[in-house]
Design an enzyme around this catalytic site. Sequence first.
Site, PDB file in Angstrom:
ATOM      1  CB  CYS A 116      -0.971  -0.235   1.527  1.00 29.34           C
ATOM      2  SG  CYS A 116      -1.970  -1.838   0.910  1.00 29.34           S
ATOM      3  CG  HIS A 256      -3.165   3.591   2.545  1.00 27.25           C
ATOM      4  ND1 HIS A 256      -3.746   3.057   1.371  1.00 27.25           N
ATOM      5  CD2 HIS A 256      -3.272   2.187   3.517  1.00 27.25           C
ATOM      6  CE1 HIS A 256      -3.642   2.312   0.953  1.00 27.25           C
ATOM      7  NE2 HIS A 256      -3.762   1.510   2.190  1.00 27.25           N
ATOM      8  CG  ASN A 286      -6.693  -0.281   1.100  1.00 28.24           C
ATOM      9  OD1 ASN A 286      -6.111  -0.413  -0.115  1.00 28.24           O
ATOM     10  ND2 ASN A 286      -6.014  -1.268   2.315  1.00 28.24           N
TER      11      ASN A 286
END
Length: 332
Positions: A116, A256, A286
């Site tokens: 990520c 994020h 996500n």
Amino acid sequence: MSTITAAITAVGGYVPDYVLSNQVLETLVDTNDEWIYSRTGIKERRILKEPGKGTSYLAIKAAQDLLERGNVDPKEIDLVILATATPDMLVATTAVYVATQIGAINAFAYDLSAACSSFLYGMSTAAAYIQSGRYKKVLVIGADKMSSIIDYTDRATCIIFGDGAGAALFEPNHEGLGLQDEYLRSDGIGREYLKIDAGGSILPASKETIENRQHFVFQDGKTVYKYAVSGMADVSEKIMQRNNLTKEDINWLIAHQANKRIIDATASRMNLEEEKVLVNIQKYGNTTSATLPLLLSDFENKFKKGDNLIFAAFGGGFTWGSIYLKWAYNKQ
């Protein structure tokens, strides 16, 4: 001669049409909308369902959106970096195919993988190339088809992830705008807490690995959450201290989009007002490498030349970090 900084000059994004809502997930696993939303902030996510289409399809669409919105000639691009955890295939680098398909025939290209944090690391890499004076236009794309590695019988992971892509073009700037500072970290302690067991060189694919469902993402949710909260908050606070920034100096937090509670904890440590914290996790879930550039794409009209943006991310491995960037243009 003035100092060269690396500024973002154009952005783009793409998400697939199919919407996987919490209500649909209720029919797949033992969960419900209230439980998912209260713990993650996610209402729905997008899924690329067409057979034969992978991460490259998402990346190409996001790049084409950038080229059109920014009126950019792909032949002028020097380098394409594809930040991804889900390449189309092993060995044949996905970025190379993407660059060819968008017409970036004069660019070299490669994949960058840091879970990520991939796009954040890609920003740092692009800035280094630009600041060296060697290249003028570096395209960084964050793209992931997470649905390709998610077990939709595992309620711990299937509620979190979605598919999508975003892109940003970096160019030299002589006004002091663009990337100002970075604080990037990693720690191999995370290797066991967020991973795919099989399909790599340690445990190649076999009948047994498929039967044991070892080709899907495994996540120790509580442990990852604990590290992510402290990690993203720590680096964001650190970047502020290093650059003598107060909450009044910061215009936007680009965090994020893994979990709304992690985003809130990061903003709280920075003492930021809610209106300065950009969020689209409720729509996309996500999307791993795509979350940061999708925020830039979705909220481009909010940014003004000179705005101070703080980026923060946390990913498997573990990888994490923060970047301080000054926005370089007003959207017409």
